[in-house]
Design a protein around this motif. Structure first.
Motif, PDB file in Angstrom:
ATOM      1  N   LEU A 175       0.851  -1.190   0.000  1.00 30.25           N
ATOM      2  CA  LEU A 175       0.000   0.000   0.000  1.00 30.25           C
ATOM      3  C   LEU A 175       0.888   1.241   0.000  1.00 30.25           C
ATOM      4  CD1 LEU A 175      -2.705  -0.972   2.672  1.00 30.25           C
ATOM      5  CD2 LEU A 175      -2.901  -1.109   0.184  1.00 30.25           C
ATOM      6  N   TYR A 198      -6.542   1.180  -1.361  1.00 30.07           N
ATOM      7  CA  TYR A 198      -6.564  -0.220  -1.783  1.00 30.07           C
ATOM      8  C   TYR A 198      -6.827  -0.414  -3.278  1.00 30.07           C
ATOM      9  CZ  TYR A 198      -6.237  -2.212   2.886  1.00 30.07           C
ATOM     10  OH  TYR A 198      -5.779  -2.580   4.128  1.00 30.07           O
ATOM     11  N   ARG A 201      -3.919  -2.019  -5.215  1.00 36.88           N
ATOM     12  CA  ARG A 201      -3.642  -3.331  -4.624  1.00 36.88           C
ATOM     13  C   ARG A 201      -4.714  -4.344  -5.037  1.00 36.88           C
ATOM     14  NH1 ARG A 201      -1.432  -5.135   0.271  1.00 36.88           N
ATOM     15  NH2 ARG A 201      -1.449  -7.409   0.278  1.00 36.88           N
ATOM     16  N   GLU A 202      -5.961  -3.923  -5.038  1.00 32.13           N
ATOM     17  CA  GLU A 202      -7.040  -4.832  -5.382  1.00 32.13           C
ATOM     18  C   GLU A 202      -6.923  -5.311  -6.829  1.00 32.13           C
ATOM     19  OE1 GLU A 202     -10.456  -2.432  -4.222  1.00 32.13           O
ATOM     20  OE2 GLU A 202     -10.844  -3.842  -2.592  1.00 32.13           O
TER      21      GLU A 202
END
Length: 264
Positions: A175, A198, A201-202
């Protein structure tokens, strides 16, 4: 020999190894540097390390660590233990009050052991070796303690495998720094900020999982459509499994003198 920044920048979790043995002189050097150069609460050094190299014994650890193939491939497994047995025996022999066989003692010992594990990992990585941490240590604390003949007040808290890498994986994403760093006091992000933290990252994490045919099949079988769902599915960090493991860990710590009997 790499510098600390170089070793950190080059860190990867290695899951494929060549069979090349690690010279004992290198192991001794890394452990000496780590033990003498790592902070320790009260300088009590409340940890021990167990080295496993013999193939038959590594096979048993392979079984206890969820049959991860790299345990068999890597020439060395290092188990880091929170260890108050040595200190408590010394205190008793000197007529001092017993201590550390309690929850605070466990925390201090566990944190000291984890601090040491990171120094050891950096020491090996700076010399060109690869490592991989095994969180499965916590899932099999009781069995690993029995297998390694750990005494009371000595419990395994983390393990690494070490060896010459046989792969060169890309660096895993993290992150953004602002997700972790708070000035003066903790600032709770609102929902929009959390989504922004996020977002990348997702996408990347989900793409990486779906690139693995085995994981993709599990996701489709379980109706999983997001990274968050996968992380809390039966295939990753299952809440039901974690609840059961938490109860087992509490019982194990009570058995080893760190918690009152019956604690859950």
């Amino acid at each position: 020999m790499q510098t600390v920044p170089e070793a950190l920048a080059g860190h990867r979790s290695i899951r494929k190894y060549r069979p090349d043995p690690i010279p004992q002189a290198v192991i001794n050097e890394v452990l000496h540097e780590a033990i003498t150069g790592t902070s320790s609460s009260g300088n009590l050094n409340s940890y021990s390390v167990v080295l496993t190299r013999e193939p038959g014994r590594k096979r048993r650890l392979y079984e206890l660590h969820g049959e991860q193939e790299f345990v068999l491939q890597a020439p060395l497994v290092v188990t880091f233990c929170a260890d108050w047995h040595r200190t408590r025996t010394w205190l008793r022999r000197r007529g001092a009050r017993d201590n550390f066989g309690n929850l605070l003692g466990y925390h201090v010992g566990a944190f000291d052991a984890v601090l040491l594990s990171q120094s050891v990992s950096l020491g090996f990585e700076a010399r060109g070796y690869g490592i991989c941490y095994m969180g499965t240590t916590l899932n099999a604390m009781h069995e690993i303690a029995q297998f390694l003949s750990l005494p009371e007040s000595c419990v395994p808290v983390t393990s690494i495998v070490v060896g010459v890498p046989d792969e060169a994986p890309g660096k895993r994403d993290r992150l953004p720094l602002r997700a972790f760093v708070h000035d003066e006091t903790y600032r709770v992000p609102d929902e929009a900020e959390l989504d922004d933290l996020y977002r990348e990252r997702e996408v990347r994490g989900w793409e990486r999982y779906m690139a693995d045919p085995r994981l993709r099949a599990k996701a489709e079988e379980g109706g999983i459509t997001s990274l968050a769902q996968f992380y809390t599915s039966p295939y990753k960090y299952d809440p039901d499994r974690h609840a059961a493991d938490s109860a087992r860990i509490a019982a194990f710590l009570a058995e080893h003198g760190f918690l009152p009997e019956g604690t859950r």
